[in-house]
Design a protein around this motif. Structure first.
Motif, short mmCIF file in Angstrom:
data_model
loop_
_atom_site.label_atom_id
_atom_site.label_comp_id
_atom_site.label_asym_id
_atom_site.label_seq_id
_atom_site.Cartn_x
_atom_site.Cartn_y
_atom_site.Cartn_z
N LYS A 176 10.52 54.13 33.35
CA LYS A 176 11.45 53.49 32.41
C LYS A 176 10.62 52.87 31.30
CE LYS A 176 14.87 52.25 35.84
NZ LYS A 176 15.19 51.18 36.77
N ALA A 192 10.99 47.45 33.26
CA ALA A 192 10.54 48.79 32.86
C ALA A 192 9.07 48.98 33.25
CB ALA A 192 10.72 48.97 31.36
N ASN A 223 14.12 57.03 31.20
CA ASN A 223 15.00 56.04 30.58
C ASN A 223 14.24 55.36 29.44
OD1 ASN A 223 16.20 53.24 30.31
ND2 ASN A 223 17.63 54.14 31.77
N PRO A 280 19.56 56.66 29.61
CA PRO A 280 18.89 57.79 30.26
C PRO A 280 18.38 58.82 29.25
CG PRO A 280 21.28 57.84 30.65
CD PRO A 280 20.98 56.56 29.95
#
Ligand code: PLP
Length: 284
Positions: free
Chosen positions: A132, A166, A253, A258
C-alpha cells in the motif's frame, strides 16, 4: 554476532567504532551501495560498483581501493557471516576532521564500512500481498541520482506512510511521480505498457530498474520511460516497485484506492518471476 568491515579490518560488530567527527555522521557526507545476496553470492556486483564509482565521482570523494579489492572485501564478509540471502551494505564517508563545511585536507582517508544483513528476498510477504502506497510531495534535494546517505526526507516519508497504515510513499514533483522512498516506481497501463520515470537528477538510476527494462524488452513487452501522474496510477491496470533487496513488489493500493482490481497484478508477478529466474541463474 556479525563480523563487519571497518577501514581495513574485519571485526566483531560491537567492536567497530567510528569517530564522532566523521563527516558521514555530522554532514551525511557519504555514499552508499546495497548489493543483494542470493544463494550466498552477490547479485550484479559489477553494476553496483560502477554506480558507486559514479556517485563517488559526483561527490569528488576518493576511495583508494580497486574494484577487485572491494569485491574481495564483500566476499570475505559473506563467508565470515555465512550469509545465504540478504544484502551487503557499503558506506564511504569523507573521513574524520574537526567540524568544517568545506572538504578536509587532501589525503584525509575516507571511512569505509561494510556489513551484511540477512533478509528473505524471494519468500517475502510483501511480494505475496502487495504494497500500500501513499503519495507525498517530493521535497528531496536536486541530486537524487547520487546515492548519498542524506536520506532524511525518505525516512520522514516512510514513517508517514507507516503511520497511515501504508508500506511506502511515492514522491511527486510537479505532478509527476519520481520514485518511491527507496525504490523505483512502475505502472502497467490498461493497454499493457510498462511505464517508469526516465532517468534524470530527480531519481536514483536503480540497478534493478535497468535490468528489468532489459528483461521486459526481451519478453517482447512494451516499456515506456516517461513521467506519469497520480491520475494515471488511478487508471492503471497494475503497479509495482523495484529495488535490489525487494526485486519486484506489486503495489495494490495508492492513496486508499485499489490499483486495478486491488490484487497483485498478473504481469507484475510474471515480471517478478523473470527477475528471480535471471537472478538465480546468474548467482548459481
Ligand atoms: N530509488 C531510491 C531512492 C533508492 O534508495 C533505491 C534503492 O535503495 C532505488 C531507487 C532502487 O535502486 P536499486 O534497484 O539499485 O536498489
Amino acid at each position: 554476532m556479525r563480523t563487519v568491515y571497518l577501514n581495513g579490518e574485519f571485526i566483531a560488530e560491537n567492536e567497530a567504532k567510528i569517530s564522532v567527527f566523521d563527516r558521514g555522521f555530522t554532514f551525511a557526507d557519504a555514499i552508499y551501495e546495497v548489493t543483494a545476496v542470493l544463494q550466498g553470492k552477490l547479485l550484479d556486483f559489477d553494476l553496483h560498483v560502477a554506480r558507486l564509482r559514479r556517485s563517488l565521482g559526483e561527490m569528488a570523494l576518493a576511495l583508494p581501493l580497486s574494484d577487485d579489492e572491494l569485491l574481495a572485501i564483500h566476499q570475505t564478509l559473506l563467508s565470515r557471516n555465512a550469509l545465504q540471502e540478504g544484502l551487503v551494505y557499503l558506506q564511504v564517508s569523507r573521513g574524520v576532521e574537526d567540524r568544517n563545511f568545506a572538504f578536509p585536507a587532501e589525503g584525509t582517508p575516507p571511512t569505509l564500512v561494510l556489513y551484511t544483513q540477512a533478509k528473505n528476498i524471494i519468500a517475502s510477504p510483501l511480494a505475496q500481498q502487495g504494497m500500500k502506497i501513499i503519495s507525498l510531495p517530493d521535497l528531496r534535494w536536486g541530486r537524487c541520482d547520487i546515492k548519498t546517505t542524506q536520506l532524511l526526507y525518505a525516512c520522514l516519508a516512510k514513517e508517514q506512510a507507516r503511520q497511515r497504515g501504508a508500506d511506502d510513499a511515492w514522491l511527486v514533483k510537479e505532478g509527476l511521480i519520481t520514485e518511491g522512498t527507496s525504490n523505483n516506481a512502475f505502472i502497467v497501463t490498461a493497454d499493457g505498457a510498462v511505464v517508469t520515470r526516465e532517468l534524470s537528477r530527480l531519481l536514483l538510476p536503480g540497478i534493478t530498474r535497468s535490468t528489468l527494462i532489459t528483461l521486459i524488452h526481451q519478453q517482447g513487452l512494451r516499456i515506456e520511460e516517461r513521467g506519469f501522474t497520480l491520475d494515471e496510477v488511478k487508471h492503471a491496470a497494475e503497479a509495482f516497485i523495484s529495488s535490489s533487496t525487494s526485486f519486484v513488489y506489486p503495489v495494490v493500493n495508492v492513496d486508499g484506492q485499489p490499483v486495478g482490481d486491488g490484487q497483485p497484478g498478473q504481469l507484475t508477478q510474471r515480471i517478478r518471476q523473470f527477475y528471480i529466474d535471471r537472478a538465480l541463474a546468474v548467482t548459481a
